[in-house]
Design a protein around this motif. Structure first.
Motif, PDB file in Angstrom:
ATOM      1  N   MET A 344       0.899  -1.059  -0.081  1.00 42.46           N
ATOM      2  CA  MET A 344      -0.112   0.065  -0.014  1.00 42.46           C
ATOM      3  C   MET A 344       0.973   1.331  -0.122  1.00 42.46           C
ATOM      4  N   ILE A 345       0.387   2.360  -0.382  1.00 43.92           N
ATOM      5  CA  ILE A 345       0.843   3.737  -0.231  1.00 43.92           C
ATOM      6  C   ILE A 345      -0.217   4.658   0.587  1.00 43.92           C
ATOM      7  N   ARG A 346       0.375   5.367   1.365  1.00 42.10           N
ATOM      8  CA  ARG A 346      -0.820   6.330   1.992  1.00 42.10           C
ATOM      9  C   ARG A 346      -0.336   7.883   1.413  1.00 42.10           C
ATOM     10  N   LEU A 347      -1.261   8.505   0.945  1.00 41.89           N
ATOM     11  CA  LEU A 347      -1.227   9.941   0.458  1.00 41.89           C
ATOM     12  C   LEU A 347      -0.955  10.662   1.604  1.00 41.89           C
ATOM     13  N   ASP A 348      -0.189  11.703   1.608  1.00 43.47           N
ATOM     14  CA  ASP A 348       0.100  12.924   2.396  1.00 43.47           C
ATOM     15  C   ASP A 348      -1.240  13.611   2.796  1.00 43.47           C
ATOM     16  N   THR A 349      -1.609  13.747   4.028  1.00 41.94           N
ATOM     17  CA  THR A 349      -2.714  14.656   4.328  1.00 41.94           C
ATOM     18  C   THR A 349      -2.668  15.704   3.634  1.00 41.94           C
ATOM     19  N   ASP A 350      -1.669  16.410   3.478  1.00 45.03           N
ATOM     20  CA  ASP A 350      -1.701  17.841   2.801  1.00 45.03           C
ATOM     21  C   ASP A 350      -2.529  17.684   1.488  1.00 45.03           C
ATOM     22  N   MET A 351      -2.042  16.641   0.670  1.00 44.07           N
ATOM     23  CA  MET A 351      -2.899  16.506  -0.480  1.00 44.07           C
ATOM     24  C   MET A 351      -4.408  16.755  -0.469  1.00 44.07           C
ATOM     25  N   ILE A 352      -4.968  16.025   0.566  1.00 45.01           N
ATOM     26  CA  ILE A 352      -6.475  15.991   0.828  1.00 45.01           C
ATOM     27  C   ILE A 352      -6.894  17.417   1.064  1.00 45.01           C
ATOM     28  N   SER A 353      -5.904  17.913   2.224  1.00 49.61           N
ATOM     29  CA  SER A 353      -6.414  19.307   2.520  1.00 49.61           C
ATOM     30  C   SER A 353      -6.616  20.504   1.520  1.00 49.61           C
ATOM     31  N   ARG A 354      -5.757  20.291   0.699  1.00 55.64           N
ATOM     32  CA  ARG A 354      -5.572  21.400  -0.266  1.00 55.64           C
ATOM     33  C   ARG A 354      -6.466  21.479  -1.498  1.00 55.64           C
ATOM     34  N   ILE A 355      -7.377  20.104  -1.463  1.00 49.92           N
ATOM     35  CA  ILE A 355      -8.570  20.023  -2.435  1.00 49.92           C
ATOM     36  C   ILE A 355      -9.533  21.084  -1.942  1.00 49.92           C
ATOM     37  N   ASP A 356      -9.397  21.353  -0.553  1.00 53.86           N
ATOM     38  CA  ASP A 356     -10.691  22.238   0.069  1.00 53.86           C
ATOM     39  C   ASP A 356     -10.335  23.813  -0.919  1.00 53.86           C
ATOM     40  N   GLU A 357      -8.957  23.866  -1.284  1.00 53.88           N
ATOM     41  CA  GLU A 357      -8.896  25.261  -1.815  1.00 53.88           C
ATOM     42  C   GLU A 357      -8.607  25.259  -3.238  1.00 53.88           C
ATOM     43  N   ARG A 358      -8.167  24.015  -3.595  1.00 56.11           N
ATOM     44  CA  ARG A 358      -7.973  23.984  -5.044  1.00 56.11           C
ATOM     45  C   ARG A 358      -8.522  22.623  -5.739  1.00 56.11           C
ATOM     46  N   MET A 359      -9.433  22.760  -6.257  1.00 55.51           N
ATOM     47  CA  MET A 359     -10.012  21.288  -6.851  1.00 55.51           C
ATOM     48  C   MET A 359      -9.005  20.605  -7.921  1.00 55.51           C
ATOM     49  N   GLU A 360      -7.962  21.327  -8.298  1.00 52.55           N
ATOM     50  CA  GLU A 360      -6.958  20.921  -9.132  1.00 52.55           C
ATOM     51  C   GLU A 360      -6.059  19.601  -8.592  1.00 52.55           C
ATOM     52  N   TRP A 361      -6.107  19.904  -7.081  1.00 53.01           N
ATOM     53  CA  TRP A 361      -5.552  18.628  -6.321  1.00 53.01           C
ATOM     54  C   TRP A 361      -6.227  17.250  -6.492  1.00 53.01           C
ATOM     55  N   LEU A 362      -7.528  17.693  -6.784  1.00 56.11           N
ATOM     56  CA  LEU A 362      -8.055  16.082  -7.122  1.00 56.11           C
ATOM     57  C   LEU A 362      -7.544  15.325  -7.971  1.00 56.11           C
ATOM     58  N   CYS A 363      -7.112  16.215  -9.249  1.00 61.62           N
ATOM     59  CA  CYS A 363      -6.406  15.260 -10.225  1.00 61.62           C
ATOM     60  C   CYS A 363      -5.321  14.574  -9.936  1.00 61.62           C
ATOM     61  N   VAL A 364      -4.514  15.345  -9.012  1.00 60.18           N
ATOM     62  CA  VAL A 364      -3.175  14.673  -8.527  1.00 60.18           C
ATOM     63  C   VAL A 364      -3.553  13.609  -7.679  1.00 60.18           C
ATOM     64  N   VAL A 365      -4.448  13.564  -6.939  1.00 58.60           N
ATOM     65  CA  VAL A 365      -4.853  12.344  -6.213  1.00 58.60           C
ATOM     66  C   VAL A 365      -5.433  11.211  -6.883  1.00 58.60           C
ATOM     67  N   GLU A 366      -6.272  11.670  -8.024  1.00 61.45           N
ATOM     68  CA  GLU A 366      -6.716  10.435  -8.834  1.00 61.45           C
ATOM     69  C   GLU A 366      -5.686   9.885  -9.527  1.00 61.45           C
ATOM     70  N   GLY A 367      -4.669  10.911 -10.125  1.00 61.14           N
ATOM     71  CA  GLY A 367      -3.408  10.322 -10.873  1.00 61.14           C
ATOM     72  C   GLY A 367      -2.645   9.137  -9.976  1.00 61.14           C
TER      73      GLY A 367
END
Length: 425
Positions: A344-367
């Motif tokens: 498994m890999i666990r994505l950093d919490t910062d990546m999820i919290s940034r989605i609140d400000e910029r939805m572009e980060w959702l693409c990063v998480v999805e990728g």
């Protein structure tokens, strides 16, 4: 007499070290040490006896430093140590502590045994514009200040640094005491499957009883544990405690088979004996290694990927699950892992919290999630703290999620009856 450099030779070394440190941005330190036997002892013994005493002290100093460091006798009872290329200020304090430890051993003077103390002044070069003369003067001023320090026999010339070192030492003593007295709990945090939002596994975290430690970032406390070389001892204690808890849960809770993840410290990960030692600890509790997931910092892996790969392979051979923690920054090395090496890999919490400000980060998480799935690696989305984040992540094809919102969903899953704490703990 002592075979050490004198003041003139030491000054030349300081001048040279200033030039080297300025050019290559390296720090070094000068220790000025006053060894002061009682006057009545000096006056009542021959010069040869006192010289032998000073020679013994000089030998003890040399035992405390590296061969590349410089030791000098600059006056009758005044010694200096030039510590080259210091990595951090705590290393300087370690040298001082080693010298103090040497002073605990009695000195032989004629037929008697005596213990003596010393005072130590410290000046550190870290890029400031200083000369050899000012360097010696500052170390001497610090030594004079150390004479009036109640709780220790040394002082830094920089008073801000002196206070910071005092704070660090206090914190280190607090950590040692907390570990020795078992002033901590291990809490188990839920990680849910995205299929049905049901409990899938848990993460073990240390919660300290000490008010001082609870006010500090847990990562900082972990760094101090590494610095104090307590990582092996404390890591083994944590693993043993977790395995005993898992054994109780499997015995007392019908169909309970959830694995537990715990952080593997950097020094633990680097230790080649860790895979076998950890397996023995797990098996001693009646558990199997596949019930334990080891969180390994991505940053530490990137320091030497080839060495890290070999250690991960060794841990996998012993049956442990491997989770790359704080996965975000370096992705190019992931393709080097053979099939099945990383679970498994666990994505950093910062990546999820940034989605609140910029939805572009959702693409990063999805990728990242899509990339991991192509490599047959499962993903944990950490930091699901709000309903908005939860609803947004529903469209991400991840395997697990974790965070405050997940905790709320799991409040009814109560393990208090068997373990003395709820799943929130």
């Amino acid at each position: 007499m002592t075979g050490l450099l004198n003041q003139i030779a030491l000054d030349e070394h300081i001048e040279q070290q200033i030039m080297i440190s300025t050019r290559y941005d390296k720090a070094f330190a000068l220790l000025m040490i006053e060894f002061d036997p009682p006057k009545e002892l000096v006056t009542s013994n021959s010069k040869i006896t006192i010289n032998n005493l000073l020679l013994d002290f000089a030998k003890r100093i040399k035992c405390c430093v590296r061969r590349t460091d410089t030791v000098a006798r600059v006056d009758s009872n005044l010694f200096s140590v030039l510590l080259h290329d210091i990595q951090n200020f705590r290393n300087v304090v370690k040298v001082v502590e080693n010298i103090n430890h040497q002073l605990l051993e009695p000195f032989l003077v004629n037929d008697g045994q005596y213990t003596f103390s010393a005072v130590i002044g410290i000046e550190v070069f870290s890029g400031a514009d200083k000369t050899q003369k000012s360097f010696n003067e500052n170390a001497f001023i610090a030594m004079c200040r150390a004479r009036n320090t109640a709780d220790r026999n040394y002082a830094f010339y920089d008073e801000d640094l002196d206070q910071e070192i005092s704070r660090q030492i206090y914190l280190e003593d607090t950590i040692r005491e907390a570990i020795d007295r078992q002033q901590y709990d291990i809490h188990y945090l839920p990680i849910n499957s995205t299929l049905g939002n049901s409990l899938s596994c848990m993460q073990a975290d240390v919660v300290w009883h000490s008010e001082q430690l609870r006010e500090i970032n847990p990562a900082t406390v972990s760094e101090y544990i590494e610095t104090l070389e307590l990582s092996k001892l404390f890591g083994d204690i944590q693993l043993s405690t977790i395995c005993q808890k898992l054994a109780r849960w499997e015995r007392d809770v019908e169909y309970y088979d959830k694995p537990v993840f715990l952080a593997l410290g950097n020094s633990q990960f680097d230790d080649q004996q860790t895979p076998v030692r950890y397996r023995k600890i797990v098996e001693a509790s009646g558990m199997k290694p596949e019930k334990i997931g080891l969180l390994i910092s991505e940053e530490h892996i990137l320091r030497n990927v080839d060495v890290a790969l070999r250690q991960i392979q060794a841990l996998k051979r012993e049956g442990f699950k491997i989770i790359i923690d704080k996965f975000c920054n370096g992705l190019s090395y992931l393709g080097k892992f053979a099939q099945g090496m990383v679970d498994m890999i666990r994505l950093d919490t910062d990546m999820i919290s940034r989605i609140d400000e910029r939805m572009e980060w959702l693409c990063v998480v999805e990728g990242l999630t899509r990339m991991a799935r192509q490599l047959n690696i499962q993903t944990i989305l950490d930091g699901i703290d709000s309903d908005f984040q939860f609803q947004t992540m529903l469209n991400v094809n991840a395997d697990y999620w974790q965070g405050h919102y997940v905790y709320i969903v799991n409040q009814e899953y109560d393990l208090a009856a068997i373990g003395g704490e709820s799943i929130a703990n």
